[in-house]
Design a protein around this motif. Structure first.
Motif, PDB file in Angstrom:
ATOM      1  N   TYR A 284      -5.830  -9.852   7.579  1.00 46.77           N
ATOM      2  CA  TYR A 284      -4.869  -8.972   6.894  1.00 46.77           C
ATOM      3  C   TYR A 284      -3.811  -8.591   7.904  1.00 46.77           C
ATOM      4  O   TYR A 284      -4.145  -8.023   8.948  1.00 46.77           O
TER       5      TYR A 284
ATOM      6  N   LYS B  93       0.465   4.667   1.927  1.00 45.45           N
ATOM      7  CA  LYS B  93      -0.465   5.334   2.854  1.00 45.45           C
ATOM      8  C   LYS B  93      -0.395   6.850   2.778  1.00 45.45           C
ATOM      9  O   LYS B  93      -1.398   7.528   2.982  1.00 45.45           O
TER      10      LYS B  93
ATOM     11  N   ASP C 265       0.863  -1.191   0.000  1.00 46.48           N
ATOM     12  CA  ASP C 265       0.000   0.000   0.000  1.00 46.48           C
ATOM     13  C   ASP C 265       0.900   1.242   0.000  1.00 46.48           C
ATOM     14  O   ASP C 265       2.093   1.139   0.248  1.00 46.48           O
TER      15      ASP C 265
ATOM     16  N   GLY D 171      -8.179  -5.469   2.287  1.00 44.64           N
ATOM     17  CA  GLY D 171      -7.633  -4.112   2.349  1.00 44.64           C
ATOM     18  C   GLY D 171      -8.082  -3.300   1.149  1.00 44.64           C
ATOM     19  O   GLY D 171      -8.421  -3.847   0.103  1.00 44.64           O
ATOM     20  N   ASP D 172      -8.090  -2.000   1.350  1.00 49.12           N
ATOM     21  CA  ASP D 172      -8.418  -1.102   0.255  1.00 49.12           C
ATOM     22  C   ASP D 172      -7.359  -0.009   0.229  1.00 49.12           C
ATOM     23  O   ASP D 172      -7.199   0.680   1.235  1.00 49.12           O
ATOM     24  N   PRO D 173      -6.558   0.135  -0.811  1.00 47.37           N
ATOM     25  CA  PRO D 173      -6.739  -0.368  -2.172  1.00 47.37           C
ATOM     26  C   PRO D 173      -6.092  -1.718  -2.508  1.00 47.37           C
ATOM     27  O   PRO D 173      -6.190  -2.147  -3.657  1.00 47.37           O
ATOM     28  N   GLU D 174      -5.452  -2.407  -1.554  1.00 48.50           N
ATOM     29  CA  GLU D 174      -4.740  -3.637  -1.923  1.00 48.50           C
ATOM     30  C   GLU D 174      -5.591  -4.590  -2.755  1.00 48.50           C
ATOM     31  O   GLU D 174      -5.113  -5.207  -3.720  1.00 48.50           O
TER      32      GLU D 174
ATOM     33  N   ARG E 183     -10.487  -7.930   7.220  1.00 54.25           N
ATOM     34  CA  ARG E 183     -11.253  -7.778   5.975  1.00 54.25           C
ATOM     35  C   ARG E 183     -10.249  -7.573   4.848  1.00 54.25           C
ATOM     36  O   ARG E 183      -9.056  -7.425   5.084  1.00 54.25           O
TER      37      ARG E 183
ATOM     38  N   GLY F  57      -6.266   6.625   3.715  1.00 55.09           N
ATOM     39  CA  GLY F  57      -6.727   5.234   3.661  1.00 55.09           C
ATOM     40  C   GLY F  57      -5.869   4.395   2.718  1.00 55.09           C
ATOM     41  O   GLY F  57      -5.891   3.174   2.773  1.00 55.09           O
TER      42      GLY F  57
ATOM     43  N   ASN G 290      -6.033  -6.262  10.179  1.00 57.41           N
ATOM     44  CA  ASN G 290      -7.354  -5.874   9.705  1.00 57.41           C
ATOM     45  C   ASN G 290      -8.136  -7.163   9.485  1.00 57.41           C
ATOM     46  O   ASN G 290      -7.546  -8.207   9.185  1.00 57.41           O
TER      47      ASN G 290
HETATM   48  N1  GLY Z   1      -5.083  -0.117   2.903  1.00 59.22           N
HETATM   49  C1  GLY Z   1      -5.190  -0.254   4.297  1.00 59.22           C
HETATM   50  C2  GLY Z   1      -6.475  -0.759   4.768  1.00 59.22           C
HETATM   51  O1  GLY Z   1      -7.264  -1.316   4.033  1.00 59.22           O
HETATM   52  O2  GLY Z   1      -6.742  -0.621   5.948  1.00 59.22           O
END
Ligand code: GLY
Ligand code: AMP
Length: 432
Positions: free
Chosen positions: A277, A222, A220, A297-300, A295, A234, A293
């Protein structure tokens, strides 16, 4: 129930780039009967049946909806409904849902709990202590010295962590939480920890509670600006694979992070299914966990899923049914890069309403895909409706090729005040 090959109806909860990538990947499956998404966004609305999210009455309305639609599996994208117990509520209503229960989701919703579990399980992580009072927190901060890290205990939409370069900054962060409740209840406790130097990587894994199956690695970005400058966001972009995550690192994370984590959860009678995660700092002393995490990841996810060769319906079903051991994940050896296009003012005060132009030009290209995050339909236009607006992902034979393609595609899209990083993937080039 085992893999029947039956076609499935799937509901995706969320409305960001991560959820768009999940919907997009599900749509490639011959086993998909229909995909629904709530609340979705303007892009998701083209790929799924969307309806407004209604989480009132402890998810009762959503459960009614899922029953009426005869949804087979619900996938939870964001952390907040997980922390609020959506999985427990669906399970109690005899509905299959992809995600951890509330007790397991505390690994993300309480950093103090995550630390306690890591210490009990012997998982490598930064030295830390948890505090509810200012005075002892300051004392511990002084004993660590700067730089050091102050984290709000609870969820804070990615804004709860301050990497303090001076003790004065640490003190401000401590007081912002413990005296001023900057993030409400999430600020009732702070975790103070030693600063770890190194490069970051994300390793996500699917688990059905019995086996853990890591996904391809990702990195990512950040910070808001190029060269990792500016405030934390994010996530401004990601690429996969991350060359810094060698097979040895993967193996070490499996043995020293995931396996002890699940052993510890079992000891505590906490079931876990869905995605786990691990946010890692790869230090000279080996990988250390910065956070968990619960769930995707976003944007992964926007970079990882386009490389997955398996049918995502099969995997979701296997996680929910406890048959993940029957599956082996395969990934295209190509590289992918996702560049996030953000709104003016993100992350502090994103401005809404700008008209997005040029989207159709990218849709014509089969090496690239545009995932929508903060977008909405307004008449005939698609407009900015959130901080992170779009994620443009490209696949390439190698990382330089993917970078080339992704930035060509990004250049086709425009909206007033658009901001994106121009260096997504650059860090990895030095390693190739
Ligand atoms: N990219 C970090 C997250 O999803 O928390
Ligand atoms: P977290 O939400 O805990 O992953 O923290 C957000 C970001 O803060 C991470 O992605 C890192 O960039 C940074 N960070 C968190 N903890 C540390 C640490 N102990 N040392 C250095 N940087 C950190």
């Amino acid at each position: 129930m085992t893999q029947s090959g039956e076609r499935r109806k799937i509901l995706v909860i969320g409305g960001g780039g991560r959820e768009h990538a999940i919907v997009w990947k599900l749509r490639q499956s011959p086993r998909l009967r229909e995909v629904y998404c709530t609340p979705g966004n303007a892009g998701i609305a083209r790929d799924a049946v969307v309806f407004p999210a209604d989480f009132s009455n402890n998810f009762a309305r959503l459960i009614d909806r899922a029953k009426n639609l005869r949804i087979d599996y619900t996938i939870v994208g964001p952390e907040v409904p997980l922390a609020d117990g959506i999985v427990d509520a669906f399970t109690a209503a005899s509905l299959q849902i992809f995600g951890p229960c509330q007790a397991a989701a505390r690994l993300e919703s309480s950093k103090a709990f995550a630390k306690e579990v890591m210490i009990a399980a012997g998982i490598p992580t930064a030295q830390s202590e948890t505090f509810e009072e200012v005075a002892p927190a300051l004392e511990y901060a002084r004993s660590l010295g700067a730089p050091l890290v102050v984290k709000a205990d609870g969820l804070a939409a990615g804004k709860g962590v301050v990497v303090a370069q001076t003790l004065a900054q640490a003190e401000t962060a401590i007081r912002q939480n413990l005296e001023h409740y900057q993030f409400g209840e999430s600020s009732a406790r702070v975790v103070i920890e030693e600063f770890l130097a190194g490069e970051e990587a994300s390793i996500l894994a699917f688990t059905d509670g019995n086996v853990i199956v890591p996904m391809a690695s990702a990195q990512d970005h950040k910070q808001l600006h190029d060269n990792d400058l500016g405030p934390n966001t994010g996530g401004m972009g990601a690429y996969s694979p991350a060359p810094i995550v060698t097979d040895d690192v993967m193996q070490e994370v499996r043995e020293r992070v995931f396996l002890p984590l699940f052993e510890e959860l079992q000891k505590r009678d906490i079931d876990y299914k869905g995605v786990i995660y691990a946010g890692l700092m790869l230090t000279t002393g080996g990988p250390k966990v910065l956070e968990f995490n619960c769930r995707f990841g976003d944007p992964e996810t926007q970079a990882i899923l386009p490389r997955l060769e398996n049918d995502l319906v099969d995997i979701i079903e296997a996680v929910c049914e406890g048959t993940l051991h029957l599956h082996h994940l395969t990934w295209t050896p190509e590289s992918s890069i996702c560049v996030v296009m953000a709104a003016k003012g993100y992350p502090e005060n994103p401005e809404k309403g700008a008209i997005i132009e040029g989207l159709e030009e990218v849709q014509a290209n089969d090496r690239a895909v545009v995932f929508h995050s903060g977008t909405a339909e307004q008449g005939a236009n698609i407009v900015v409706s959130g901080g992170r607006v779009l994620g443009v992902t490209a696949i390439g034979k190698n990382l330089p090729r993917a970078m080339d393609t992704v930035y060509k595609e990004v250049a086709k899209i425009h909206f007033d005040g658009v901001h994106f990083r121009r260096d997504i993937g650059r860090k990895a080039l030095g390693r190739l």
